[in-house]
Design an enzyme around this catalytic site. Structure first.
Site, mmCIF file in Angstrom:
data_model
loop_
_atom_site.group_PDB
_atom_site.id
_atom_site.type_symbol
_atom_site.label_atom_id
_atom_site.label_comp_id
_atom_site.label_asym_id
_atom_site.label_seq_id
_atom_site.Cartn_x
_atom_site.Cartn_y
_atom_site.Cartn_z
ATOM 1 N N LYS A 1 0.707 -1.355 0.139
ATOM 2 C CA LYS A 1 -0.192 -0.133 0.289
ATOM 3 C C LYS A 1 0.756 1.135 0.080
ATOM 4 O O LYS A 1 0.439 2.276 -0.728
ATOM 5 C CB LYS A 1 -1.307 0.067 0.861
ATOM 6 N N GLN B 1 -5.367 -1.952 8.781
ATOM 7 C CA GLN B 1 -5.512 -2.974 8.492
ATOM 8 C C GLN B 1 -5.763 -4.238 9.373
ATOM 9 O O GLN B 1 -6.148 -4.156 10.692
ATOM 10 C CB GLN B 1 -3.629 -3.423 8.150
ATOM 11 N N ASP C 1 -11.635 1.741 3.010
ATOM 12 C CA ASP C 1 -12.539 0.487 3.000
ATOM 13 C C ASP C 1 -13.343 0.426 2.885
ATOM 14 O O ASP C 1 -14.146 -0.844 2.311
ATOM 15 C CB ASP C 1 -11.334 0.236 4.568
HETATM 16 N N1 GUN Z 1 -6.980 -7.574 5.579
HETATM 17 C C1 GUN Z 1 -7.416 -7.823 4.724
HETATM 18 N N2 GUN Z 1 -7.599 -7.182 3.960
HETATM 19 C C2 GUN Z 1 -7.967 -5.780 4.007
HETATM 20 C C3 GUN Z 1 -8.861 -4.571 3.686
HETATM 21 O O1 GUN Z 1 -9.161 -4.668 2.006
HETATM 22 N N3 GUN Z 1 -8.584 -3.927 4.459
HETATM 23 C C4 GUN Z 1 -8.197 -3.651 5.292
HETATM 24 N N4 GUN Z 1 -7.471 -2.845 6.181
HETATM 25 N N5 GUN Z 1 -7.830 -4.736 6.377
HETATM 26 C C5 GUN Z 1 -7.865 -5.995 5.280
#
Ligand code: GUN
Length: 281
Positions: free
Chosen positions: A53, A97, A120
């Site tokens: 990211k 996350q 998200d």
């Molecule tokens: N963990 C696995 N996929 C995601 C996601 O798309 N966003 C977040 N915040 N955590 C994750």
């Protein structure tokens, strides 16, 4: 039949290029998109996602902040950081996350993020808006799948769409996005009976199970588009939920790696750009 490969890496590169251009335009109006990413604990998979990211932010010309907090961080401390980021004008998107350590309530953390910065699209307000079809932020993985389908001119309208998996992050919003595009949607899960029969009816089959090689050729209708959301590690190697032999039956398929994965992060960038654009107005 040998299926057409849906190249998420190439499409991601194209979309990130477009985002970079828009970033330059926004900067001329004095706004640089900013994303804050929070990681609590030392989950190796999460560390990789967070690193990817950060890289994507750099590619798109974004400002980014990364917070790596120890596993023992209290829920109160994490909520405090989120409250600060909610007020921080340089930050347009906040991503915490998941999964979080078990002593922290994921729902409390998600609910603490300002819905306008919830890139998200996990906040109950944004989830509700997706349900009624009036949304700005689209959840990243399902959004990435939709962009891939569009790129390859696969229209869900009137088609049988089967999603395997009912998670809040992928399965449920995936079903809704396909439904908004007039697909006839079935969501299957671990308790579904006659799963293979249902899958075999699908023109578009989305696998979000979390089990390597779960979808086998006998579960696929000849010519179907098979979208693999799985990210499983087998002997250190990344592989999806779909058995590779499916490519002999399907019309289209997404590889792992290089299919949905890069698109997910690109959609996060798109949501962050959207949030920054709104802040610029
Ligand atoms: N963990 C696995 N996929 C995601 C996601 O798309 N966003 C977040 N915040 N955590 C994750």
């Amino acid at each position: 039949m040998s299926a057409i490969l849906m190249d998420g890496k190439a499409l991601s590169a194209k979309v990130r290029g477009q985002i970079l251009e828009e970033t330059h335009q926004l900067e001329q109006r004095g706004v640089r998109p900013g994303l804050a990413v929070i990681l609590v604990g030392e989950d190796p998979a999460s560390q990789v996602y967070v690193r990817n990211k950060e890289k994507a932010c750099a590619e798109c010309g974004f400002y980014s902040e990364k917070y790596v907090l120890p596993t023992e961080t209290s829920e109160k401390e994490l909520l405090g950081l989120i409250a600060e980021l909610n007020q921080n004008e340089r930050i347009h998107g906040i991503l915490c996350q998941l999964p979080l350590p078990s002593h922290i309530s994921e729902q409390a953390v998600i609910a603490a993020i300002d819905p306008k910065k919830d890139v998200d699209a996990f906040h109950p307000v944004n989830v509700g808006r997706i349900l009624i079809g009036d949304y700005d932020f689209v959840p990243c993985t399902p959004a990435g799948v939709m962009e891939l389908l569009d790129e390859y001119n696969i229209d869900p309208k009137g088609k049988r769409c089967v999603v395997i998996g009912r998670s809040n992050i992928v399965g449920k919003p995936m079903g809704l996005l396909l439904l908004h595009r007039h697909g006839t949607v079935t969501i299957c899960h671990s308790r579904t009976e006659q799963l293979a029969d249902i899958c075999r009816e699908a023109d578009i089959l989305v696998a979000a199970v979390g089990r390597a090689g779960f979808v086998t050729p006998d579960m696929v209708k000849p010519g179907a588009a098979v979208i693999d959301v799985g990210m499983n590690r087998v002997d250190g190697k990344l592989c999806g939920d779909v058995d590779r032999a499916v490519a002999e039956v399907a019309g289209y398929f997404t590889p792992v790696p290089g299919g949905v994965g890069p698109m997910t992060i690109t959609m996060l960038m798109k949501n962050t750009l959207k949030a920054a654009r709104r802040a610029a107005h």
